[in-house]
Motif scaffolding. Structure first.
Motif, PDB file in Angstrom:
ATOM      1  N   HIS A  85       6.618   4.065   1.683  1.00 57.08           N
ATOM      2  CA  HIS A  85       7.155   4.637   2.918  1.00 57.08           C
ATOM      3  C   HIS A  85       6.448   5.956   3.228  1.00 57.08           C
ATOM      4  CE1 HIS A  85      10.462   2.035   1.420  1.00 57.08           C
ATOM      5  NE2 HIS A  85      10.512   1.692   2.691  1.00 57.08           N
ATOM      6  N   ALA A  86       6.118   6.160   4.473  1.00 59.53           N
ATOM      7  CA  ALA A  86       5.387   7.356   4.867  1.00 59.53           C
ATOM      8  C   ALA A  86       6.237   8.620   4.762  1.00 59.53           C
ATOM      9  CB  ALA A  86       4.860   7.194   6.294  1.00 59.53           C
ATOM     10  N   ASP A  87       7.539   8.496   4.904  1.00 60.79           N
ATOM     11  CA  ASP A  87       8.427   9.662   4.910  1.00 60.79           C
ATOM     12  C   ASP A  87       9.284   9.701   3.642  1.00 60.79           C
ATOM     13  OD1 ASP A  87       9.841   7.413   5.486  1.00 60.79           O
ATOM     14  OD2 ASP A  87      11.014   8.259   7.133  1.00 60.79           O
ATOM     15  N   SER A  94       3.989   7.957  -5.904  1.00 57.72           N
ATOM     16  CA  SER A  94       3.572   7.237  -4.695  1.00 57.72           C
ATOM     17  C   SER A  94       4.716   6.365  -4.202  1.00 57.72           C
ATOM     18  CB  SER A  94       2.326   6.389  -4.963  1.00 57.72           C
ATOM     19  OG  SER A  94       2.588   5.385  -5.918  1.00 57.72           O
ATOM     20  N   ASP A  95       4.672   6.042  -2.907  1.00 58.60           N
ATOM     21  CA  ASP A  95       5.748   5.276  -2.287  1.00 58.60           C
ATOM     22  C   ASP A  95       5.191   4.544  -1.074  1.00 58.60           C
ATOM     23  OD1 ASP A  95       8.253   4.907  -0.437  1.00 58.60           O
ATOM     24  OD2 ASP A  95       9.067   5.439  -2.401  1.00 58.60           O
ATOM     25  N   GLN A 150       0.836  -1.194   0.000  1.00 57.28           N
ATOM     26  CA  GLN A 150       0.000   0.000   0.000  1.00 57.28           C
ATOM     27  C   GLN A 150       0.879   1.255   0.000  1.00 57.28           C
ATOM     28  OE1 GLN A 150      -2.920   1.483   0.030  1.00 57.28           O
ATOM     29  NE2 GLN A 150      -4.286  -0.271  -0.137  1.00 57.28           N
ATOM     30  N   ARG A 162       1.994   4.686   1.185  1.00 56.51           N
ATOM     31  CA  ARG A 162       1.754   5.438   2.416  1.00 56.51           C
ATOM     32  C   ARG A 162       2.042   6.924   2.238  1.00 56.51           C
ATOM     33  NH1 ARG A 162       4.814   2.430   7.113  1.00 56.51           N
ATOM     34  NH2 ARG A 162       3.531   3.839   8.382  1.00 56.51           N
ATOM     35  N   SER A 163       2.549   7.266   1.067  1.00 54.49           N
ATOM     36  CA  SER A 163       2.714   8.688   0.741  1.00 54.49           C
ATOM     37  C   SER A 163       2.439   8.879  -0.751  1.00 54.49           C
ATOM     38  CB  SER A 163       4.115   9.185   1.100  1.00 54.49           C
ATOM     39  OG  SER A 163       5.113   8.442   0.435  1.00 54.49           O
ATOM     40  N   ARG A 164       1.819  10.018  -1.055  1.00 59.12           N
ATOM     41  CA  ARG A 164       1.496  10.362  -2.435  1.00 59.12           C
ATOM     42  C   ARG A 164       1.743  11.841  -2.658  1.00 59.12           C
ATOM     43  NH1 ARG A 164      -3.002   6.535  -2.130  1.00 59.12           N
ATOM     44  NH2 ARG A 164      -2.896   5.041  -3.854  1.00 59.12           N
TER      45      ARG A 164
END
Length: 471
Positions: free
Chosen positions: A292-294, A289-290, A219, A221-223
Motif C-alpha cells: 500500500h502506498a500510504d 515494505s508494504d 509489488q 509501493r512503500s518502503r
C-alpha cells in the motif's frame, strides 16, 4: 571415454561451430570461478540455446561417457560451476537459455529459463505489476539456474524464503538426456514425491535445470530503510524480535554488519559514505515494505527507533529520506563482497545458526580465533533475520595473510566445530561445490551421506553430472 574428437565433432554438428568453444581465449572466463580461487579445464565449452539442444548435448556426452559441468552466470563462491583440472568434461553454459516463457499475474507466477539473469526476472515480474523477491548483490549477472542449483537466499529470506520456497515447478534435463517437464504453477500438488526439491540445491550433480515456475508477490509501493548502530549482537537480536512483533510481515530485511566489513566498503568502494557520525562496532540495516502506498512505514519505524533509543538497545540511527538515500544505505551492505575481493583473499564461511545463538557464536568464535591468531581481522556480516552469517577471516598485512590462508583447515575446524555445536550449518546459501566437499564429510551424519549417495547413484549412476562437487 570414447574418442574426444568424435564427441567435439558431434557437438559441433548439433550446435554449430560458433557454439562449441575450444580456444583458450574463448574458454578462459568460463573455467575460472568468480573469486579466482579455482581454475579448471574442459574439452570444450558449449552454449546450447534451447532445452532440446541441452538434451542433445547431454545425450551425446552420455554416449561418450564424458562428464558434464553445468554453469550459469559463474558468480558462485564455492567452485561448484568450475570443472576439475583433468580436462575430461564438457562445460555446458546455460546463458543462452534466457527467455521469459510466460507470465501469469492472476496466478502470481512466471516461467523463466535457467539463463535469465536474476535482474531480468525481477524486471519481468515488475512488468506485470508483481515482485520476484530474491535479491542478491550479483543480481545483474547471476542466473536463475545457478540460484536454483545453490538454493540462493539473499536479503529477503526472513519474509519470502529462499529459492525452495520461491519455486513451484522445474524443467530438468536428466543425466541420460531425457527431459522432465515439471513446469506446473501449482501451490498444492500432493501426487507423490516432490521431485523438484531433489534438484534445487543439488548444484547440477543430478541434472541440468533448464526452466522454472517462480512465485510472484505484490509489488511494494512503500518502503522505509534505516541504518542503526547497536550495542552488540545480542541487542540486535532483541531489536529483531521487537520489530517483528511491531511490523509483522512488513519487515523484509534485517542485516547485521560488523565494523570491519563497513570499513572495507568505505575504503574500496567509490562514493561510499559513513551513514552515522562514527563507525559503530555493529550496525543493522532494516527495511520495511508494504504493497500500500500510504502504509505509514516511516512513521512506524521512526516511533520504533525512538523507543529503542530510550531503552538503550539502540545507540544511533538514520532513516533514509529519499530513494537515493535508500540506495546509498543498501549499497553499503551489498558491496561488502566486492570490497573484500578488492582487499584480497580471505577465509570465507557461509554459516547459519539459530538466530538466538548468533551472539554466543560470535563471542566464542572471536575469542578462539584471536587466541590462536592475535590480530586476525574478522569480517562478519549477513542476514541476521534468518540466522545466516558470512564470517570471513584474514590478516590485514598481505605478507601475513598468505601464511594465514595456508592455515585454512585449522581455521575452518574452529569455526565449523562451533557452528555444529550450536546446531548450525556450514553452508547456508553458497552451496558446497569443491570448497566444502571435505567439510561435508565431517558434519553430515553417516545416514545423511548414505541417503545422498543413494540418490546420486539412482539418478546419475555413471557419475557424469558435475563430478567432484558435494560428494
Amino acid at each position: 571415454m570414447s574418442d574426444p574428437q568424435a564427441l567435439l565433432a558431434r557437438l559441433t554438428h548439433l550446435l554449430g561451430s560458433e557454439r562449441v568453444l575450444t580456444a583458450e581465449s574463448e574458454t578462459q572466463a568460463y573455467l575460472t570461478d568468480w573469486r579466482g580461487r579455482y581454475r579448471g579445464s574442459a574439452l570444450a565449452v558449449v552454449r546450447p540455446g534451447s532445452v532440446e539442444e541441452v538434451s542433445a548435448v547431454v545425450q551425446a556426452c552420455a554416449a561418450a561417457g564424458v562428464p558434464i559441468v553445468p554453469q550459469g552466470g559463474n558468480t558462485g563462491l564455492c567452485g561448484g560451476a568450475t570443472p576439475l583440472a583433468d580436462g575430461r568434461s564438457i562445460l555446458v553454459s546455460l546463458s543462452r537459455l534466457n527467455r521469459i516463457r510466460a507470465t501469469d499475474a492472476d496466478n502470481n507466477t512466471l516461467v523463466a529459463e535457467a539463463g535469465c539473469t536474476l535482474a531480468a526476472v525481477q524486471q519481468a515480474a515488475e512488468g506485470i505489476g508483481r515482485l520476484f523477491p530474491l535479491s542478491l548483490a550479483a543480481e545483474g549477472s547471476c542466473e536463475i539456474g545457478g540460484n536454483l542449483s545453490t538454493n540462493a537466499g539473499g536479503v529477503h529470506v526472513l519474509r519470502y524464503g529462499n529459492m525452495r520456497e520461491l519455486t513451484l515447478g522445474l524443467e530438468v534435463v536428466l543425466p541420460d538426456g531425457r527431459v522432465w517437464d515439471g513446469l506446473r504453477g501449482l501451490r498444492k500438488d500432493n501426487t507423490g514425491y516432490d521431485l523438484k526439491q531433489l534438484f534445487i540445491g543439488a548444484e547440477g550433480t543430478l541434472g541440468i535445470i533448464t526452466a522454472a515456475v517462480l512465485k510472484l508477490y505484490p509489488q511494494p509501493r512503500s518502503r522505509s530503510v534505516a541504518w542503526l548502530a547497536v550495542r552488540d549482537p545480542q541487542a540486535a537480536v532483541e531489536l529483531l524480535g521487537r520489530l517483528r512483533a511491531c511490523a509483522g510481515e512488513r519487515l523484509s530485511a534485517f542485516e547485521l554488519v560488523g565494523r570491519s566489513a563497513l570499513e572495507l566498503v568505505l575504503q574500496h568502494i567509490p562514493n561510499a559514505r559513513l551513514p552515522l557520525p562514527a563507525a559503530p562496532e555493529w550496525s543493522v540495516l532494516v527495511e520495511l515494505s508494504d504493497p500500500h502506498a500510504d502504509a505509514g512505514l516511516d512513521s512506524l519505524l521512526t516511533s520504533f527507533l525512538e523507543s529503542a533509543l530510550e531503552s538503550g538497545l539502540l545507540l544511533d540511527a538514520t532513516l533514509a529520506g529519499s530513494l537515493a538515500q535508500r540506495a546509498e544505505l543498501w549499497a553499503l551492505r551489498e558491496n561488502i563482497s566486492e570490497a573484500q575481493k578488492i582487499e584480497g583473499f580471505s577465509i570465507k564461511h557461509d554459516i547459519s545458526v539459530p538466530v538466538s545463538r548468533i551472539p554466543g557464536f560470535l563471542a566464542e568464535a572471536g575469542r578462539a580465533l584471536r587466541a590462536a591468531w592475535p590480530g586476525v581481522r574478522i569480517v562478519a556480516f549477513g542476514h541476521l533475520g534468518d540466522g545466516n552469517l558470512h564470517y570471513n577471516l584474514s590478516r590485514p598485512a598481505a605478507e601475513d595473510n598468505d601464511a594465514f590462508i595456508a592455515r585454512t583447515s585449522e581455521v575452518n575446524r574452529i569455526v565449523h566445530d562451533l557452528v555444529d555445536a550450536a546446531g548450525g550449518s556450514i553452508s547456508a546459501e553458497h552451496g558446497i561445490g569443491q570448497l566444502k566437499r571435505g567439510e561435508l564429510q565431517r558434519y553430515k551424519s553417516g545416514v545423511e551421506l548414505d541417503l545422498m549417495r543413494s540418490i546420486k547413484a539412482a539418478v546419475d549412476p555413471r557419475g557424469l553430472m558435475n563430478p567432484g562437487k558435494i560428494l
